[in-house]
Design an enzyme around this catalytic site. Structure first.
Site, PDB file in Angstrom:
ATOM      1  N   GLY A  98       0.841  -1.189   0.000  1.00 39.40           N
ATOM      2  CA  GLY A  98       0.000   0.000   0.000  1.00 39.40           C
ATOM      3  C   GLY A  98       0.873   1.235   0.000  1.00 39.40           C
ATOM      4  O   GLY A  98       2.071   1.161   0.291  1.00 39.40           O
ATOM      5  N   GLN A 151       2.958   9.801   1.788  1.00 43.76           N
ATOM      6  CA  GLN A 151       4.313   9.262   1.668  1.00 43.76           C
ATOM      7  C   GLN A 151       5.070   9.796   0.460  1.00 43.76           C
ATOM      8  O   GLN A 151       6.290   9.632   0.383  1.00 43.76           O
ATOM      9  CB  GLN A 151       4.262   7.728   1.608  1.00 43.76           C
ATOM     10  N   CYS A 185       6.909  -0.887   6.432  1.00 40.99           N
ATOM     11  CA  CYS A 185       6.390   0.325   5.784  1.00 40.99           C
ATOM     12  C   CYS A 185       7.467   0.835   4.844  1.00 40.99           C
ATOM     13  O   CYS A 185       8.649   0.805   5.189  1.00 40.99           O
ATOM     14  CB  CYS A 185       6.090   1.376   6.853  1.00 40.99           C
ATOM     15  N   LEU A 186       7.061   1.297   3.682  1.00 43.23           N
ATOM     16  CA  LEU A 186       8.036   1.823   2.729  1.00 43.23           C
ATOM     17  C   LEU A 186       8.737   3.071   3.255  1.00 43.23           C
ATOM     18  O   LEU A 186       9.784   3.446   2.749  1.00 43.23           O
ATOM     19  CB  LEU A 186       7.351   2.125   1.390  1.00 43.23           C
ATOM     20  N   HIS A 245      -3.231   0.672   8.494  1.00 42.23           N
ATOM     21  CA  HIS A 245      -1.875   1.211   8.303  1.00 42.23           C
ATOM     22  C   HIS A 245      -1.903   2.385   7.313  1.00 42.23           C
ATOM     23  O   HIS A 245      -1.307   3.440   7.574  1.00 42.23           O
ATOM     24  CB  HIS A 245      -0.963   0.082   7.803  1.00 42.23           C
ATOM     25  N   GLU A 246      -2.591   2.203   6.189  1.00 42.90           N
ATOM     26  CA  GLU A 246      -2.602   3.260   5.166  1.00 42.90           C
ATOM     27  C   GLU A 246      -3.389   4.482   5.643  1.00 42.90           C
ATOM     28  O   GLU A 246      -2.982   5.629   5.400  1.00 42.90           O
ATOM     29  CB  GLU A 246      -3.166   2.729   3.849  1.00 42.90           C
ATOM     30  N   HIS A 261      -1.381   6.745   7.824  1.00 49.89           N
ATOM     31  CA  HIS A 261      -0.484   7.668   7.105  1.00 49.89           C
ATOM     32  C   HIS A 261      -1.187   8.993   6.797  1.00 49.89           C
ATOM     33  O   HIS A 261      -0.581  10.064   6.866  1.00 49.89           O
ATOM     34  CB  HIS A 261      -0.024   7.057   5.774  1.00 49.89           C
TER      35      HIS A 261
HETATM   36 NI    NI Z   1       3.378   2.589   5.473  1.00 46.96          NI
END
Ligand code: NI
Length: 190
Positions: free
Chosen positions: A49, A54, A102-103, A143-144, A147
């Protein structure tokens, strides 16, 4: 479509609360181009995701997709989903401890997530959806959406001793986590 740089932990923009998208601009070129960039960037990074936050775009848009993902082989598939103005409501108090990555964070750690949630969102055509999500898929949504509120999973890690780099996770923790979470996924079906 452009692969955009992904901001990493410490970048102040990851802490900005994103603005709702006015439904009248969803069909417009700016929002549609942002969605294309989010998809391209997520796929390029093998993420499950990616939230607009981000890549430094502060609109409430997140994309999710899980196919055969080498980062998350235990994750149930998620078809490509574009979530605009997503809202999450837990359906009950059932929680599950998920080891997340997480990225934007070069580490993994254990986080408590709701197992059963209702999500409301608009897709890229502006169509409103109300759906039930469970298990790891529900965790991905939480999670998304975090963000978009400027929250990183690491903020929710209650036991810092669960933090690990990917390398150390793979060497010391992956097998036990995958065994536990695979049994969980089989139980809840998602
Ligand atoms: Ni993330």
């Amino acid at each position: 479509m452009t692969v955009r740089p992904i901001l990493t932990i410490g970048h102040p923009e990851l802490r900005i609360v994103a603005e709702p998208v006015d439904p009248s601009i969803i069909a417009g070129p700016e929002v549609q181009a942002l969605i294309d960039d989010l998809i391209e960037t997520m796929r390029d990074a093998n993420g499950a995701g990616l939230a607009a936050t981000q890549i430094g775009a502060h609109l409430r848009i997140a994309v999710m997709e899980v196919g055969d993902n080498p980062r998350y082989p235990y994750k149930p598939r998620i078809p490509l989903t574009i979530a605009i103005n997503p809202i999450i409501e837990p359906l009950d108090d059932e929680m599950v401890e998920i080891n997340e990555g997480c990225l934007s964070v070069p580490m993994r750690g254990n986080v408590q997530r709701h197992v059963n949630v209702r999500v409301r969102y608009h897709d890229r055509a502006g169509v409103e959806h109300v759906e039930i999500k469970r298990g790891l898929t529900a965790g991905t949504w939480q999670h998304e959406c975090d963000h978009l509120d400027g929250v990183l999973f690491i903020d929710r890690v209650e036991d810092p001793t669960t933090l690990a780099t990917w390398e150390e996770f793979n060497e010391h923790h992956r097998a036990a986590f995958v065994e536990r979470i695979t049994a969980f996924v089989e139980r809840v079906g998602s």
